[in-house]
Design a protein around this motif. Structure first.
Motif, PDB file in Angstrom:
ATOM      1  N   ALA A 246      -2.122   2.567 -11.459  1.00 29.47           N
ATOM      2  CA  ALA A 246      -1.527   1.053 -11.556  1.00 29.47           C
ATOM      3  C   ALA A 246      -1.969  -0.213 -10.900  1.00 29.47           C
ATOM      4  CB  ALA A 246      -0.046   1.568 -11.136  1.00 29.47           C
ATOM      5  N   GLY A 247      -3.060   0.454  -9.871  1.00 23.93           N
ATOM      6  CA  GLY A 247      -3.664  -0.788  -9.262  1.00 23.93           C
ATOM      7  C   GLY A 247      -2.921  -1.039  -7.938  1.00 23.93           C
ATOM      8  N   VAL A 248      -2.248  -0.063  -7.202  1.00 21.48           N
ATOM      9  CA  VAL A 248      -1.449  -0.259  -5.903  1.00 21.48           C
ATOM     10  C   VAL A 248      -2.684  -0.863  -5.065  1.00 21.48           C
ATOM     11  CG1 VAL A 248      -0.357   0.770  -4.053  1.00 21.48           C
ATOM     12  CG2 VAL A 248       0.409   1.328  -6.596  1.00 21.48           C
ATOM     13  N   ASP A 249      -2.368  -2.133  -4.352  1.00 18.08           N
ATOM     14  CA  ASP A 249      -3.527  -2.426  -3.485  1.00 18.08           C
ATOM     15  C   ASP A 249      -3.898  -1.574  -2.269  1.00 18.08           C
ATOM     16  OD1 ASP A 249      -3.376  -5.282  -4.634  1.00 18.08           O
ATOM     17  OD2 ASP A 249      -1.345  -5.134  -4.026  1.00 18.08           O
ATOM     18  N   SER A 250      -2.804  -1.016  -1.658  1.00 16.89           N
ATOM     19  CA  SER A 250      -3.231  -0.135  -0.463  1.00 16.89           C
ATOM     20  C   SER A 250      -2.474   1.182  -0.692  1.00 16.89           C
ATOM     21  CB  SER A 250      -2.242  -0.821   0.704  1.00 16.89           C
ATOM     22  OG  SER A 250      -2.612   0.018   1.720  1.00 16.89           O
ATOM     23  N   ILE A 251      -3.477   2.253  -1.013  1.00 18.26           N
ATOM     24  CA  ILE A 251      -2.857   3.731  -1.282  1.00 18.26           C
ATOM     25  C   ILE A 251      -2.778   4.406  -0.038  1.00 18.26           C
ATOM     26  CG2 ILE A 251      -3.516   5.739  -2.405  1.00 18.26           C
ATOM     27  CD1 ILE A 251      -4.612   3.608  -4.622  1.00 18.26           C
ATOM     28  N   GLU A 252      -1.830   4.755   0.518  1.00 19.49           N
ATOM     29  CA  GLU A 252      -1.634   5.424   1.561  1.00 19.49           C
ATOM     30  C   GLU A 252      -1.862   6.868   1.400  1.00 19.49           C
ATOM     31  OE1 GLU A 252      -0.908   2.789   4.044  1.00 19.49           O
ATOM     32  OE2 GLU A 252      -0.595   1.609   1.998  1.00 19.49           O
ATOM     33  N   HIS A 253      -2.577   7.734   2.302  1.00 19.00           N
ATOM     34  CA  HIS A 253      -3.035   9.012   2.401  1.00 19.00           C
ATOM     35  C   HIS A 253      -3.845   9.449   1.248  1.00 19.00           C
ATOM     36  CE1 HIS A 253       0.060   8.449   5.338  1.00 19.00           C
ATOM     37  NE2 HIS A 253       1.315   8.421   4.340  1.00 19.00           N
ATOM     38  N   ASP A 267     -13.833   1.410  -7.878  1.00 22.50           N
ATOM     39  CA  ASP A 267     -14.110   0.509  -8.887  1.00 22.50           C
ATOM     40  C   ASP A 267     -12.928  -0.742  -8.784  1.00 22.50           C
ATOM     41  OD1 ASP A 267     -16.045   2.262  -9.723  1.00 22.50           O
ATOM     42  OD2 ASP A 267     -15.131   3.122 -11.481  1.00 22.50           O
ATOM     43  N   ARG A 268     -11.956  -0.516  -8.550  1.00 19.62           N
ATOM     44  CA  ARG A 268     -10.939  -1.493  -8.492  1.00 19.62           C
ATOM     45  C   ARG A 268     -10.716  -2.050  -7.130  1.00 19.62           C
ATOM     46  NH1 ARG A 268      -5.842   0.420 -12.139  1.00 19.62           N
ATOM     47  NH2 ARG A 268      -6.928   0.702 -14.001  1.00 19.62           N
ATOM     48  N   ASP A 317     -18.328   7.932   0.950  1.00 20.20           N
ATOM     49  CA  ASP A 317     -19.553   8.121   0.075  1.00 20.20           C
ATOM     50  C   ASP A 317     -19.460   6.965  -0.980  1.00 20.20           C
ATOM     51  OD1 ASP A 317     -20.776   9.815   1.948  1.00 20.20           O
ATOM     52  OD2 ASP A 317     -20.469  11.250   0.807  1.00 20.20           O
ATOM     53  N   LEU A 318     -18.373   6.790  -1.323  1.00 15.47           N
ATOM     54  CA  LEU A 318     -17.999   5.910  -2.805  1.00 15.47           C
ATOM     55  C   LEU A 318     -17.951   4.496  -2.143  1.00 15.47           C
ATOM     56  CD1 LEU A 318     -15.441   8.126  -4.815  1.00 15.47           C
ATOM     57  CD2 LEU A 318     -17.910   7.525  -5.521  1.00 15.47           C
ATOM     58  N   GLY A 319     -17.989   4.073  -0.940  1.00 18.43           N
ATOM     59  CA  GLY A 319     -17.809   2.930  -0.342  1.00 18.43           C
ATOM     60  C   GLY A 319     -16.400   2.359  -0.336  1.00 18.43           C
TER      61      GLY A 319
END
Ligand code: ZN
Length: 422
Positions: A246-253, A267-268, A317-319
């Motif tokens: 869904a593109g939530v800006d800040s994913i908690e946990h 990527d997003r 590792d994915l940055g």
């Protein structure tokens, strides 16, 4: 009005956290902003009449810290009702002000709220900005937006209690859009929703997903239409996936996020706020406060903590941009211990101390969309910084000792080791 700086700090170790991770020795401040950063000899030359000049005597200066997942209105929560029924708005407001002052004194000159009881964040932010109370630069969060029966909706229907303090219950895209619009009308900068479950709430275990993708997409769409920040609490694989998609800006946990979800987050360019120290605190201290073995035990938090270390190393590792911010405000995880969440970035996730400080300053500023003003020590930025009696690049735990920190916000020392700089 002369051009000379109001204040010069020299002969220290200035951790700028700029693109090249420059370590400088001195900085100059005028009208609340940094005007020069560089070598002591060069910066000292700027001193004019009225410039105060302070010898740092080798101390370390870092940008002001950013707490990326703070609940200032949660205060010493021992039972879940403390997040709602036991907390009238007046009390929640008072404890928020107290906790804001504490956070500032711990070096946190900015904080992104991840939810507030009765929406008191909005008034608190106003009082801080008006100079009535000391506190971090704050982004205020809405009350939790949650589906019927979702994580923040735990009172069974027969009690007829509702969840008016902590949560707004919204189902389906239309109700969710209304909830977001109302939160924005009332002043929220951050729209916080609960998509997943949690070990602490037996009615919504970790693996649960309580919103559909279409519902979270509606929330994100409405939030973005108004230029605000969307945030979602998720732990299980499915809810993490829904939040990322869904593109939530800040994913908690997102503890159980799989590789595909992590790649989507990377990527997003979404942010991940692990809140990892919370899990250690609840395992260490929770049993003293009645947290039972079925919550802590092998298939509960002990499993989550094992998974967490693995997930966040892969995320690193994915940055993926990760920020410390640790759900402080529970009896087992009290306000004031914020910098312990920076330590786990080093000890568990494997960041170097400099990288962890970058996560806790520059990345946090990016999450708050304030990177033009805070997050690094560079000319033009606001003078938000912490003078550390010690070297956090060698020992990150020094940031946990308030007696060794002098905190500056907007060019003024707001707390200071006794007699040092005031
Ligand atoms: Zn939280």
């Amino acid at each position: 009005m002369g051009l000379s700086p109001d204040l010069i700090l020299h002969s220290g170790k200035i951790v700028t956290v700029d693109d090249r991770f420059t370590i400088a020795q001195a900085l100059a401040i005028k009208d609340g902003r940094i005007v020069a950063v560089g070598r002591s000899a060069d910066v000292r030359k700027l001193a004019g009449q009225g410039s105060k000049v302070i010898d740092l005597k080798g101390r370390t200066v870092i940008p002001g810290l950013v707490e990326a997942h703070i609940h200032l209105s949660y205060n010493n929560v021992k039972v879940i009702a403390d997040l709602d029924l036991n907390c009238p708005p007046e009390y929640s407001t008072l404890v928020s002000a107290k906790n804001a002052e504490l956070a500032l004194s711990c070096g946190y000159t900015a904080a992104r709220s991840a939810g507030s009881v009765h929406g008191v964040d909005v008034a608190l932010k106003r009082a801080i900005n008006e100079g009535l109370y000391p506190g971090p630069r704050l982004l205020a969060a809405s009350r939790d937006i949650v589906a019927t029966g979702g994580m923040s909706d735990w009172n069974p229907s027969y009690l007829k209690l509702g969840m008016d303090g902590l949560a707004v219950i919204a189902d389906g895209a239309d109700q969710i859009r209304t909830a977001v619009r109302r939160a924005i009308k009332d002043g929220a900068d951050v729209i916080k929703c609960y998509v997943g479950g949690d070990a602490l709430l037996p009615h919504t275990p970790i693996a649960d997903c309580t919103y559909t993708l279409a519902e979270v997409q509606a929330l994100v769409d409405e939030t973005h239409m108004r230029g605000r920040i969307a945030s979602a609490h998720v732990r299980g694989a499915r809810s993490s996936r829904v939040a990322a998609e869904a593109g939530v800006d800040s994913i908690e946990h997102a503890t159980y996020a799989d590789d595909e979800t992590l790649r989507m987050i990377a990527d997003r360019g979404l942010f991940l706020v692990p809140g990892l120290r919370y899990l250690y605190s609840i395992i260490e201290n929770g049993p003293r406060f009645g947290i039972t073995e079925d919550i802590v035990g092998p298939s509960g938090l002990r499993d989550e903590i094992k998974q967490a270390a693995d997930t966040y190393r892969r995320a690193k590792d994915l940055g993926i941009r990760m920020c410390p911010g640790g759900d402080f405000g529970f009896a087992w995880n009290p306000h004031g211990e914020y910098a312990k969440d920076i330590q786990v970035f080093v000890d568990v996730i494997g960041f170097t101390p400099l990288e962890a400080i970058t996560c806790a300053t520059r990345r946090g500023a990016e999450l708050m969309r304030m990177q033009d003003r805070i997050g690094t020590l560079a000319a033009g930025k606001l003078a938000d910084l912490v003078v550390v009696d010690g070297d956090p690049l060698k020992d990150i735990t020094v940031l946990q000792d308030r007696s060794r920190l002098s905190v500056m916000k907007g060019g003024r020392f707001v707390t200071s080791r006794q007699g040092d700089y005031s």
